[in-house]
Design a protein around this motif. Structure first.
Motif, short mmCIF file in Angstrom:
data_model
loop_
_atom_site.label_atom_id
_atom_site.label_comp_id
_atom_site.label_asym_id
_atom_site.label_seq_id
_atom_site.Cartn_x
_atom_site.Cartn_y
_atom_site.Cartn_z
N ALA A 190 -69.39 18.48 5.79
CA ALA A 190 -70.34 18.75 4.51
C ALA A 190 -69.92 18.17 3.10
CB ALA A 190 -70.72 20.26 4.30
N LEU A 191 -68.66 18.01 3.15
CA LEU A 191 -68.12 17.33 1.81
C LEU A 191 -68.43 15.77 1.78
CD1 LEU A 191 -66.49 17.50 -0.82
CD2 LEU A 191 -64.54 17.27 0.56
N PHE A 192 -68.18 15.18 3.01
CA PHE A 192 -68.27 13.91 3.27
C PHE A 192 -69.88 13.40 2.99
CE2 PHE A 192 -69.48 10.14 5.94
CZ PHE A 192 -68.50 9.26 5.58
N GLN A 193 -70.77 14.39 3.48
CA GLN A 193 -72.13 14.00 3.61
C GLN A 193 -72.66 14.29 2.20
OE1 GLN A 193 -73.11 16.48 6.74
NE2 GLN A 193 -73.57 14.74 8.20
N ARG A 194 -72.13 15.22 1.39
CA ARG A 194 -72.50 15.40 0.01
C ARG A 194 -72.15 14.28 -0.91
NH1 ARG A 194 -70.76 20.23 -0.81
NH2 ARG A 194 -68.64 19.80 -1.25
N ASN A 195 -70.78 13.60 -0.61
CA ASN A 195 -70.46 12.83 -1.46
C ASN A 195 -71.12 11.24 -1.26
OD1 ASN A 195 -68.73 13.96 -3.17
ND2 ASN A 195 -66.97 13.87 -1.53
N LEU A 196 -71.52 11.13 0.23
CA LEU A 196 -72.07 9.96 0.63
C LEU A 196 -73.53 10.16 1.37
CD1 LEU A 196 -68.74 8.30 1.68
CD2 LEU A 196 -70.02 7.65 -0.30
N PRO A 197 -74.33 10.52 0.70
CA PRO A 197 -75.66 10.81 1.45
C PRO A 197 -76.17 9.82 2.26
CG PRO A 197 -76.04 11.13 -0.84
CD PRO A 197 -74.49 10.81 -0.63
N GLY A 198 -76.78 9.96 3.63
CA GLY A 198 -77.29 8.79 4.20
C GLY A 198 -76.28 8.00 5.14
N VAL A 199 -74.71 8.32 4.94
CA VAL A 199 -73.97 7.62 5.61
C VAL A 199 -73.74 8.34 6.84
CG1 VAL A 199 -71.52 6.67 5.67
CG2 VAL A 199 -72.90 6.52 3.68
N PRO A 200 -73.73 7.45 8.20
CA PRO A 200 -73.52 8.21 9.26
C PRO A 200 -72.34 9.09 9.32
CG PRO A 200 -73.89 5.73 9.68
CD PRO A 200 -73.89 6.06 8.25
N ALA A 201 -72.48 10.13 10.01
CA ALA A 201 -71.11 10.94 10.17
C ALA A 201 -71.22 11.81 11.33
CB ALA A 201 -70.89 11.93 8.95
N HIS A 202 -69.92 11.92 11.82
CA HIS A 202 -70.02 12.98 13.21
C HIS A 202 -68.98 14.04 13.06
CE1 HIS A 202 -71.93 9.55 15.32
NE2 HIS A 202 -71.29 8.86 14.59
N LEU A 203 -69.44 15.27 13.50
CA LEU A 203 -68.47 16.34 13.64
C LEU A 203 -67.90 16.15 14.81
CD1 LEU A 203 -67.43 19.09 12.44
CD2 LEU A 203 -69.26 20.23 13.83
N ALA A 204 -66.60 15.76 14.73
CA ALA A 204 -65.68 15.85 16.08
C ALA A 204 -64.06 15.88 15.77
CB ALA A 204 -66.03 14.20 16.52
N ASP A 205 -63.52 16.10 16.71
CA ASP A 205 -62.06 16.18 16.67
C ASP A 205 -61.42 14.84 16.95
OD1 ASP A 205 -59.25 16.46 17.35
OD2 ASP A 205 -59.64 18.54 18.03
N LEU B 23 -62.29 11.71 20.20
CA LEU B 23 -63.14 10.88 19.73
C LEU B 23 -63.77 9.98 20.67
CD1 LEU B 23 -64.59 10.33 17.16
CD2 LEU B 23 -63.10 8.67 16.65
N ALA B 24 -64.84 9.73 20.93
CA ALA B 24 -65.47 8.90 21.86
C ALA B 24 -67.12 8.47 21.44
CB ALA B 24 -65.72 9.41 23.45
N LEU B 25 -66.94 7.68 20.34
CA LEU B 25 -68.27 7.22 19.82
C LEU B 25 -69.26 6.00 20.58
CD1 LEU B 25 -67.17 7.20 15.96
CD2 LEU B 25 -68.47 9.36 17.34
N GLY B 26 -68.44 5.54 21.55
CA GLY B 26 -69.22 4.60 22.45
C GLY B 26 -69.41 3.27 21.65
N GLN B 27 -68.70 2.92 20.54
CA GLN B 27 -68.79 1.83 19.97
C GLN B 27 -67.52 1.41 19.30
OE1 GLN B 27 -71.43 4.16 16.72
NE2 GLN B 27 -70.78 2.12 15.75
N ARG B 28 -67.56 0.23 18.80
CA ARG B 28 -66.03 -0.29 18.23
C ARG B 28 -66.50 -0.80 16.93
NH1 ARG B 28 -62.25 -1.77 21.97
NH2 ARG B 28 -62.82 -1.18 24.14
#
Length: 146
Positions: free
Chosen positions: A24-39, A43-48
């Motif tokens: 939430a802190l990340f999203q508040r500071n950088l609205p619209g930037v993709p973010a994932h709740l993950a340990d 982590l397995a985002l399926g992208q590089r």
């Protein structure tokens, strides 16, 4: 905040937070930037990505979890990707404090970090111990071999 500076310089950023509060802190500071709740350990985002940053986070993992993370870094890195992380200065574990709460810190030895980086295809570009220009953090910069 590092992510803000990267965005200001024209880089795409994707955030990962392990707790709803941090996300939430990340999203508040950088609205619209993709973010994932993950340990990060799972982590397995399926992208590089062309760059990976584990700033003031990686050293909160146990030594065994840190060892396993290098394969996760490798799985998310494009050829020639930069990897930057902070660590302790030497092998060991300690309990610090943040706003009155206990906070775990763990570190491997510099030689072990170098060996793990090498084994997963990263070349150490720089390693600065207790950098005075960076809040006395110990910083690693590596690059995935192309």
């Amino acid at each position: 905040m590092i992510a803000s500076e990267l965005i200001r310089r024209g880089f795409d950023v994707t955030g990962v937070g392990a707790t709803p509060t941090m996300l939430a802190l990340f999203q508040r500071n950088l609205p619209g930037v993709p973010a994932h709740l993950a340990d990060m350990r799972e982590l397995a985002l399926g992208q590089r990505f062309a760059g990976l940053l584990a700033w003031d986070s990686f050293f909160h993992l146990s030594p065994d979890d840190q060892r396993a993370m290098f394969k996760r870094f490798q799985a998310h890195a494009t050829p020639r990707a930069a990897l930057m992380f902070t660590s302790g200065t030497a092998e060991g574990q300690a309990i610090g404090e943040l706003q009155g709460d206990p906070l775990y810190h763990g570190s491997l030895s510099p030689d072990e970090y170098r060996a793990l980086l090498d084994a997963t295809g990263f070349e150490v570009i720089d390693h600065v111990v207790e950098d005075p220009t960076c809040g006395h953090r110990t910083v690693w910069l590596a690059q995935q071999r192309g």
